[in-house]
Design a protein around this motif. Structure first.
Motif, short mmCIF file in Angstrom:
data_model
loop_
_atom_site.label_atom_id
_atom_site.label_comp_id
_atom_site.label_asym_id
_atom_site.label_seq_id
_atom_site.Cartn_x
_atom_site.Cartn_y
_atom_site.Cartn_z
N HIS A 56 0.93 -1.57 -0.25
CA HIS A 56 -0.21 0.01 0.01
C HIS A 56 1.12 1.46 0.34
N LEU A 57 1.99 1.00 0.76
CA LEU A 57 2.84 2.82 1.17
C LEU A 57 3.64 2.68 -0.36
N CYS A 58 4.31 1.48 -1.41
CA CYS A 58 4.05 2.01 -2.79
C CYS A 58 3.87 2.53 -3.71
N ASN A 59 2.12 1.63 -3.31
CA ASN A 59 1.54 2.00 -4.06
C ASN A 59 0.38 4.02 -4.39
N LEU A 60 0.79 4.71 -2.83
CA LEU A 60 0.50 5.63 -2.46
C LEU A 60 1.88 6.84 -3.18
N ALA A 61 3.29 6.32 -2.79
CA ALA A 61 4.21 6.76 -3.06
C ALA A 61 4.35 6.86 -4.28
N LEU A 62 4.05 5.63 -5.20
CA LEU A 62 3.72 5.54 -6.98
C LEU A 62 3.07 6.67 -7.44
N GLY A 63 1.99 6.71 -6.95
CA GLY A 63 1.10 7.69 -7.52
C GLY A 63 0.98 8.76 -6.62
N GLY A 64 2.04 8.96 -5.85
CA GLY A 64 2.17 10.39 -6.28
C GLY A 64 1.11 10.98 -4.66
N GLN A 65 0.49 10.45 -3.75
CA GLN A 65 -0.16 10.57 -2.49
C GLN A 65 1.16 10.69 -1.88
N GLY A 66 1.80 11.64 -1.42
CA GLY A 66 3.17 12.11 -0.63
C GLY A 66 1.89 11.89 0.64
N ASP A 67 1.28 12.81 0.93
CA ASP A 67 0.78 12.91 2.82
C ASP A 67 0.35 11.53 2.85
N LYS A 68 -0.51 10.72 2.25
CA LYS A 68 -0.52 9.37 3.04
C LYS A 68 0.27 8.38 3.18
N ALA A 69 1.38 8.64 1.59
CA ALA A 69 2.71 7.73 1.70
C ALA A 69 3.22 7.71 3.11
N ARG A 70 3.76 9.35 3.36
CA ARG A 70 4.11 9.56 4.30
C ARG A 70 3.66 8.75 5.84
N ALA A 71 2.19 9.44 5.61
CA ALA A 71 1.33 8.88 7.16
C ALA A 71 2.24 7.17 6.78
N TRP A 72 1.55 7.54 6.33
CA TRP A 72 1.82 5.36 6.49
C TRP A 72 3.41 4.89 6.75
N ASP A 73 5.03 5.50 6.22
CA ASP A 73 5.40 5.49 6.89
C ASP A 73 5.77 6.01 7.68
N ALA A 74 5.67 6.91 8.44
CA ALA A 74 5.24 7.25 10.16
C ALA A 74 4.50 6.35 10.40
N ARG A 75 3.74 5.48 10.27
CA ARG A 75 3.95 3.89 11.10
C ARG A 75 4.57 3.14 11.31
N LEU A 76 5.01 3.02 9.93
CA LEU A 76 6.28 2.20 9.87
C LEU A 76 7.27 2.47 10.90
N GLN A 77 7.78 3.34 11.50
CA GLN A 77 9.11 3.86 11.44
C GLN A 77 9.19 3.14 13.24
N GLU A 78 8.58 2.52 13.55
CA GLU A 78 8.90 1.75 15.07
C GLU A 78 9.10 0.80 14.38
N VAL A 79 8.48 -0.17 13.52
CA VAL A 79 8.96 -1.59 12.27
C VAL A 79 10.50 -1.47 12.36
N TYR A 80 10.73 0.09 11.71
CA TYR A 80 12.82 -0.30 10.81
C TYR A 80 13.35 -0.24 12.04
N ALA A 81 13.10 0.69 13.55
CA ALA A 81 13.60 0.69 14.99
C ALA A 81 14.13 -0.38 14.72
N PHE A 82 13.11 -1.73 15.28
CA PHE A 82 13.86 -3.33 15.74
C PHE A 82 14.38 -3.33 14.65
N LEU A 83 13.93 -3.36 13.12
CA LEU A 83 14.22 -4.90 12.61
C LEU A 83 16.08 -4.04 12.57
N GLY A 84 16.63 -3.29 13.25
CA GLY A 84 17.47 -2.84 13.33
C GLY A 84 18.65 -3.28 14.63
#
Length: 301
Positions: free
Chosen positions: A217-245
């Motif tokens: 979904h994030l990729c669909n939004l980003a590649l579709g130019g829906q920047g605000d929605k893509a960034r909102a989902w990306d913000a939700r995933l930041q804690e996932v990225y942090a855990f994976l590191g």
């Protein structure tokens, strides 16, 4: 071929005896396809390729190709420290049915930029598979510079680059090389959204092992130019990225998969997630389930 969207760098499930767990592998493949992943990488660095015996590599890749049955591209990790061995592994992957080869810069040996040009041209000239360049200097000790990529991008068998450096300047330099025949993909989950919003065509992701629907979904939004929605989902995933590191990849992502019944162990010198992070892993599993459920509900609304 042109790769795009959410492409998962798959973990390789092992059982408690550290042997290949093909039932778990098929469950992982099924989950990825059901949740919309647009490409799959078998036996890459996240798949512990360096720990696989030749027969295991063959079995893992062949079973992925058969299971996927052409629904999405299957990429095979084939990069080795030596050019001749990389050509041999790429031929092996082609014979097993892979659609493309993901070829990391030769680890440890640290070739010059001229050496990298000669290395990749030799692999591409051999013609076994389309080649995706892979630059991850934090792991290999070797940085594939944009001017070197420019020398390679015109080769008809070199179709893309997975760039794992996170600096926006690096991505911008590579995007200037992107055209109909050469694709730029992010290889860094925390900056993938930004990369796609500035022109990258997708991401080869570790996180999408455990949040495949959300990453699609994030990729669909980003590649579709829906920047605000893509960034909102990306913000939700930041804690996932942090855990994976928190420990070396793929230790954290395999811990999350194990909690879902997909695999149990890693091969030495990698070890299972440290005891001090076990509670965080359990909490993160609840988090990713919540994110995935919310994503599916938003898509169904």
């Amino acid at each position: 071929m042109q790769l795009s969207g959410s492409i998962t760098a798959l973990a390789t499930p092992f059982d408690v005896a550290r042997e290949l767990d093909l039932d778990a592998w098929h469950r992982l493949l099924s989950m990825q396809l059901e949740q919309g992943s647009q490409g799959l990488v078998a036996a890459g660095s996240t798949g512990e390729a360096a720990a696989l015996y030749d027969a295991e590599y063959d079995l893992l890749l062949r079973s992925a190709v058969e299971f996927v049955a052409g629904r999405v591209p299957v990429l095979a990790g084939t990069g080795q420290p030596n050019t001749a061995k990389t050509i041999e592994q790429t031929r092996r992957a082609a014979a097993l049915g892979a659609d493309a080869a993901l070829v990391v810069t030769p680890p440890y040996v640290r070739p010059t930029q001229a050496g990298l040009v000669a290395h990749y041209r030799a692999i591409a000239d051999d013609g076994a598979l389309p080649i995706v360049l892979y630059n991850v200097p934090s792991r290999t000790g070797c940085d594939l510079l944009p001017e070197t990529v420019a020398e390679l991008a015109g080769h008809p068998r070199i179709v893309a680059i997975k760039e794992a450096r996170s600096e926006p300047e690096r991505m911008q330099a590579l995007l200037g090389l992107q055209d109909r025949d050469f694709t730029v993909l992010s290889g860094d989950d925390p900056t993938a959204c930004r990369a796609m919003l500035t022109g990258a065509r997708g991401v080869i992701s570790v996180a999408s092992n455990v949040v495949p629907a959300t990453f699609r979904h994030l990729c669909n939004l980003a590649l579709g130019g829906q920047g605000d929605k893509a960034r909102a989902w990306d913000a939700r995933l930041q804690e996932v990225y942090a855990f994976l590191g928190i420990e070396p990849n793929p230790t954290p992502v395999k811990a999350l998969l194990a909690l879902q019944g997909i695999g149990h162990d890693l091969r030495l010198p990698l070890q299972v997630l440290s005891e001090r992070h076990r509670d965080a892993a359990t909490a993160m599993l609840a988090t990713i389930r919540g994110i995935e459920d919310e994503c599916r509900k938003s898509l169904a609304a």
